[in-house]
Motif scaffolding. Structure first.
Motif, PDB file in Angstrom:
ATOM      1  N   SER A  18      65.358  61.717 -28.955  1.00 58.91           N
ATOM      2  CA  SER A  18      64.520  60.529 -28.760  1.00 58.91           C
ATOM      3  C   SER A  18      63.039  60.763 -29.043  1.00 58.91           C
ATOM      4  CB  SER A  18      64.663  60.051 -27.313  1.00 58.91           C
ATOM      5  OG  SER A  18      64.153  61.051 -26.452  1.00 58.91           O
ATOM      6  N   GLY A  19      62.325  59.666 -29.238  1.00 56.55           N
ATOM      7  CA  GLY A  19      60.872  59.718 -29.344  1.00 56.55           C
ATOM      8  C   GLY A  19      60.271  59.960 -27.962  1.00 56.55           C
ATOM      9  N   PRO A  20      60.627  59.138 -26.980  1.00 57.56           N
ATOM     10  CA  PRO A  20      60.117  59.357 -25.623  1.00 57.56           C
ATOM     11  C   PRO A  20      60.520  60.726 -25.055  1.00 57.56           C
ATOM     12  CG  PRO A  20      60.965  57.134 -25.839  1.00 57.56           C
ATOM     13  CD  PRO A  20      61.326  57.859 -27.104  1.00 57.56           C
ATOM     14  N   HIS A  40      60.444  63.508 -29.880  1.00 51.45           N
ATOM     15  CA  HIS A  40      60.843  63.610 -31.295  1.00 51.45           C
ATOM     16  C   HIS A  40      61.504  64.952 -31.606  1.00 51.45           C
ATOM     17  CE1 HIS A  40      59.209  59.799 -32.577  1.00 51.45           C
ATOM     18  NE2 HIS A  40      58.184  60.017 -31.789  1.00 51.45           N
ATOM     19  N   ARG A  91      48.129  50.510 -25.262  1.00 53.29           N
ATOM     20  CA  ARG A  91      48.764  51.299 -24.199  1.00 53.29           C
ATOM     21  C   ARG A  91      49.021  52.703 -24.736  1.00 53.29           C
ATOM     22  NH1 ARG A  91      54.205  52.068 -22.591  1.00 53.29           N
ATOM     23  NH2 ARG A  91      54.991  50.679 -24.214  1.00 53.29           N
ATOM     24  N   GLU A  93      50.980  56.224 -24.231  1.00 51.17           N
ATOM     25  CA  GLU A  93      52.164  56.761 -23.551  1.00 51.17           C
ATOM     26  C   GLU A  93      52.183  58.280 -23.718  1.00 51.17           C
ATOM     27  OE1 GLU A  93      55.715  55.206 -25.373  1.00 51.17           O
ATOM     28  OE2 GLU A  93      57.016  56.143 -23.881  1.00 51.17           O
ATOM     29  N   ASN A  95      54.199  61.349 -23.932  1.00 52.50           N
ATOM     30  CA  ASN A  95      55.575  61.810 -24.137  1.00 52.50           C
ATOM     31  C   ASN A  95      55.649  63.330 -24.233  1.00 52.50           C
ATOM     32  OD1 ASN A  95      57.204  59.476 -24.028  1.00 52.50           O
ATOM     33  ND2 ASN A  95      56.318  58.800 -25.966  1.00 52.50           N
ATOM     34  N   SER A 100      51.968  58.382 -27.761  1.00 57.15           N
ATOM     35  CA  SER A 100      52.179  57.134 -28.489  1.00 57.15           C
ATOM     36  C   SER A 100      51.103  56.129 -28.078  1.00 57.15           C
ATOM     37  CB  SER A 100      53.557  56.553 -28.144  1.00 57.15           C
ATOM     38  OG  SER A 100      54.554  57.543 -28.312  1.00 57.15           O
ATOM     39  N   HIS A 102      50.422  52.399 -28.359  1.00 52.96           N
ATOM     40  CA  HIS A 102      51.092  51.144 -28.703  1.00 52.96           C
ATOM     41  C   HIS A 102      50.072  50.044 -28.966  1.00 52.96           C
ATOM     42  CE1 HIS A 102      55.171  52.451 -27.542  1.00 52.96           C
ATOM     43  NE2 HIS A 102      54.512  53.257 -26.730  1.00 52.96           N
ATOM     44  N   ARG A 104      51.332  46.767 -30.009  1.00 51.76           N
ATOM     45  CA  ARG A 104      52.119  45.524 -30.078  1.00 51.76           C
ATOM     46  C   ARG A 104      51.368  44.350 -29.418  1.00 51.76           C
ATOM     47  NH1 ARG A 104      57.123  44.560 -31.398  1.00 51.76           N
ATOM     48  NH2 ARG A 104      57.617  46.752 -31.628  1.00 51.76           N
ATOM     49  N   ARG A 134      56.836  51.617 -35.167  1.00 54.40           N
ATOM     50  CA  ARG A 134      56.847  50.153 -35.025  1.00 54.40           C
ATOM     51  C   ARG A 134      55.800  49.716 -34.009  1.00 54.40           C
ATOM     52  NH1 ARG A 134      63.332  49.568 -35.131  1.00 54.40           N
ATOM     53  NH2 ARG A 134      63.102  51.546 -34.089  1.00 54.40           N
ATOM     54  N   GLU A 138      51.761  57.407 -33.529  1.00 53.18           N
ATOM     55  CA  GLU A 138      52.338  58.591 -32.867  1.00 53.18           C
ATOM     56  C   GLU A 138      51.498  59.821 -33.215  1.00 53.18           C
ATOM     57  OE1 GLU A 138      55.158  58.345 -30.948  1.00 53.18           O
ATOM     58  OE2 GLU A 138      56.538  56.963 -31.934  1.00 53.18           O
ATOM     59  N   LYS A 147      63.297  65.435 -35.749  1.00 56.43           N
ATOM     60  CA  LYS A 147      64.616  65.185 -35.152  1.00 56.43           C
ATOM     61  C   LYS A 147      65.718  65.908 -35.931  1.00 56.43           C
ATOM     62  CE  LYS A 147      63.653  60.668 -33.086  1.00 56.43           C
ATOM     63  NZ  LYS A 147      63.997  59.234 -33.126  1.00 56.43           N
TER      64      LYS A 147
HETATM   65  O1  LIG Z   1      62.746  57.741 -31.594  1.00 57.30           O
HETATM   66  P1  LIG Z   1      63.202  56.682 -30.626  1.00 57.30           P
HETATM   67  O2  LIG Z   1      63.907  57.265 -29.440  1.00 57.30           O
HETATM   68  O3  LIG Z   1      63.973  55.602 -31.313  1.00 57.30           O
HETATM   69  O4  LIG Z   1      61.860  56.058 -30.048  1.00 57.30           O
HETATM   70  C1  LIG Z   1      60.988  55.296 -30.876  1.00 57.30           C
HETATM   71  C2  LIG Z   1      59.832  54.802 -30.023  1.00 57.30           C
HETATM   72  O5  LIG Z   1      60.421  54.171 -28.873  1.00 57.30           O
HETATM   73  C3  LIG Z   1      59.465  53.596 -27.969  1.00 57.30           C
HETATM   74  O6  LIG Z   1      58.814  52.586 -28.664  1.00 57.30           O
HETATM   75  C4  LIG Z   1      59.618  51.447 -28.888  1.00 57.30           C
HETATM   76  O7  LIG Z   1      59.527  50.587 -27.747  1.00 57.30           O
HETATM   77  C5  LIG Z   1      58.217  49.994 -27.540  1.00 57.30           C
HETATM   78  C6  LIG Z   1      58.314  49.074 -26.333  1.00 57.30           C
HETATM   79  O8  LIG Z   1      58.457  49.824 -25.190  1.00 57.30           O
HETATM   80  C7  LIG Z   1      57.821  49.180 -28.780  1.00 57.30           C
HETATM   81  O9  LIG Z   1      56.529  48.627 -28.600  1.00 57.30           O
HETATM   82  C8  LIG Z   1      57.834  50.078 -30.023  1.00 57.30           C
HETATM   83  O10 LIG Z   1      57.586  49.268 -31.167  1.00 57.30           O
HETATM   84  C9  LIG Z   1      59.206  50.720 -30.156  1.00 57.30           C
HETATM   85  O11 LIG Z   1      59.186  51.642 -31.269  1.00 57.30           O
HETATM   86  C10 LIG Z   1      58.502  54.637 -27.474  1.00 57.30           C
HETATM   87  O12 LIG Z   1      57.523  54.037 -26.659  1.00 57.30           O
HETATM   88  C11 LIG Z   1      57.859  55.410 -28.621  1.00 57.30           C
HETATM   89  O13 LIG Z   1      57.117  56.470 -28.090  1.00 57.30           O
HETATM   90  C12 LIG Z   1      58.972  55.945 -29.524  1.00 57.30           C
HETATM   91  O14 LIG Z   1      58.413  56.641 -30.617  1.00 57.30           O
END
Ligand SMILES: O=P(O)(O)OC[C@H]1O[C@H](O[C@H]2O[C@H](CO)[C@@H](O)[C@H](O)[C@H]2O)[C@H](O)[C@@H](O)[C@@H]1O
Length: 190
Positions: A18-20, A40, A91, A93, A95, A100, A102, A104, A134, A138, A147
């Motif tokens: 996962s990313g988180p 990641h 925001r 985050e 990890n 991250s 954000h 959005r 998205r 990062e 990954k």
């Molecule tokens: O690599 P993953 O496990 O698929 O994680 C990708 C990202 O996931 C989280 O972001 C996603 O959710 C957010 C809402 O909480 C949204 O705003 C974002 O667009 C999504 O990608 C996480 O917060 C990231 O750190 C991860 O990279």
């Protein structure tokens, strides 16, 4: 869902890549019989629970290829939290081995200001790199790890790399998952 994954993991070694960070993912998955590769893929652990299906000879997996970066990540996290106060809706985050930012909920008109702000913080940290997800920026160590490398590590640690009777299944929807898809092809899995 949890029961279904637990049952599946009894038959097939299962990892969540996962990313988180691991703690966040574990807080909602809550299955100690899985492998986890958070940040990641830069924080690999598990499983912490032995079952009759776990290989008793297998050593507990723990691998953190970016461990030396932890103090730096904490320092940058604090700076970003301080700076993001000026960008409404952003925001940050933590990890662990990746951060991250954000956007959005940030007004599109000030996205460029946020990117400039993050880039200016990172100028002092040439060993870190910035990628775009998205609606999220990062930040992670510039090491050759992703990954895909995490998946390769997990397959190797289970002794699965040169087995003709092993078929890894990898599921993902993020651009960063493409590194893992590439590894399954490189290792000779279709
Ligand atoms: O690599 P993953 O496990 O698929 O994680 C990708 C990202 O996931 C989280 O972001 C996603 O959710 C957010 C809402 O909480 C949204 O705003 C974002 O667009 C999504 O990608 C996480 O917060 C990231 O750190 C991860 O990279």
């Amino acid at each position: 869902m949890r029961d279904a994954v637990r049952d599946e993991a009894k038959q097939f070694p299962t990892a969540i890549v996962s990313g988180p960070c691991i703690n966040k993912v574990f807080s909602f998955v809550k299955l100690r019989e899985l492998y986890y590769a958070g940040s990641h893929g830069m924080d690999i652990k598990g499983p912490s629970k032995r079952t009759k299906h776990t290989d008793p000879k297998a050593k507990a997996v723990l691998f953190q290829p970016a461990s030396e970066f932890l103090p730096m990540m904490q320092e940058v996290y604090k700076k970003l939290v301080e700076e993001k106060k000026f960008i409404m809706g952003s925001r940050v985050e933590d990890n662990k081995f990746s951060l991250s930012v954000h956007f959005r909920c940030v007004d599109e008109k000030i996205w460029s200001s946020l990117i400039e702000l993050v880039t200016s913080v990172l100028k002092e940290y040439p060993k870190l790199r910035l990628t775009l997800g998205r609606k999220v920026l990062e930040i992670r160590p510039s090491i050759k790890w992703d990954k895909g490398k995490a998946l390769e590590f997990l397959l190797e640690s289970r002794g699965f790399t040169n087995c003709s009777n092993v078929f890894p299944v990898y599921i993902g929807d993020d651009r960063t998952d493409e590194d893992a898809f590439k590894i399954t092809i490189l290792l000779g899995f279709p």
